[in-house]
Design an enzyme around this catalytic site. Structure first.
Site, mmCIF file in Angstrom:
data_model
loop_
_atom_site.group_PDB
_atom_site.id
_atom_site.type_symbol
_atom_site.label_atom_id
_atom_site.label_comp_id
_atom_site.label_asym_id
_atom_site.label_seq_id
_atom_site.Cartn_x
_atom_site.Cartn_y
_atom_site.Cartn_z
ATOM 1 C CG ASP A 48 -9.678 4.893 6.757
ATOM 2 O OD1 ASP A 48 -10.270 5.179 5.707
ATOM 3 O OD2 ASP A 48 -10.254 4.405 7.750
ATOM 4 C CD GLU A 120 -7.596 5.991 2.878
ATOM 5 O OE1 GLU A 120 -8.770 6.286 3.156
ATOM 6 O OE2 GLU A 120 -7.171 4.812 2.879
#
Length: 229
Positions: A48, A120
């Site tokens: 992220d 991610e």
């Protein structure tokens, strides 16, 4: 198996265990922790941050005329789960997910959250393998084409925020979003949402996630209220 995945991303890593962890759904660790000692949760946390940094750098360089607020808004849409899942489906990443039997049975391979998290997590795995340059090149290639639509349709993307500002200016309350119907197959449900303000339904919308349906309902409400042409 992993060679095909590396070709899709244009990135090859040496640590295969990192890739396996990035593709492993948390439910697998409960079913068989010996075979899957780690799932994608920790790598997703790292990925992220990698994603946001890469996107921030791209936007900063490509759009010097935009201020911090506009850059932040565009970035928020580029790193949203809906878009990441869409990209995951387009790339065929979902076929590589490692799911538990129960998660597979309930359609987890096509679930938005699972695909966004794995996307991610893979970025986190690539980062730990030292592939920073390759990550930036990959994200630039797949995300840059998405930006014009966001810029040209900013009112639609901003509809929830615009509606919230409107209701708060009236009586300092927030609109309510209610799911009124869920249709379609379990692996790809379609949500119908109503947005309610002052005890009245002011907009409806649907989408393949609650967030998307809420956004569409807010957009229709804003049009009805004259906030958007």
């Amino acid at each position: 198996m992993y060679n095909e995945l590396f070709e899709i991303f244009g990135i090859k890593v040496d640590n295969i265990q990192l890739v396996k962890s990035a593709l492993t759904h948390p439910s697998c660790t409960h079913e068989n922790s010996a075979d899957n000692p780690e799932n994608y949760e920790r790598l997703e946390f790292l990925g992220d941050a990698v994603l946001k940094l890469a996107v921030s750098s791209m936007l900063y360089e490509e759009y010097p005329e935009f201020n911090e607020g506009k850059l932040s808004k565009i970035r928020s849409f580029l790193v949203a789960d809906n878009l990441l899942a869409k990209l995951s489906f387009d790339l065929g990443l979902n076929k590589f997910l490692i799911l538990s039997k129960s998660e597979e049975k309930c359609g987890g391979r096509k679930r938005v959250s699972n695909n966004a998290c794995a996307f991610e997590a893979l970025l986190g795995a690539f980062y730990l393998d030292g592939k920073v340059k390759e990550i930036n090149e990959f994200l630039y290639k797949i995300l840059k084409p998405e930006i014009p639509d966001i810029i040209n349709n900013m009112e639609k993307y901003n509809a929830k925020e615009l509606l919230q500002e409107y209701t708060q200016s009236k009586d300092k309350t927030l609109p309510d979003y209610n799911v009124v119907k869920v249709s379609g197959p379990p692996h790809k449900p379609c949500f119908e949402v109503e947005v309610v303000y002052d005890n009245a339904i002011i907009g409806k919308g649907d989408g393949f996630s609650k967030k998307e349906a809420q956004q569409n309902a807010a957009f229709n409400a804003c049009k009805k209220l004259g906030l958007i042409n």
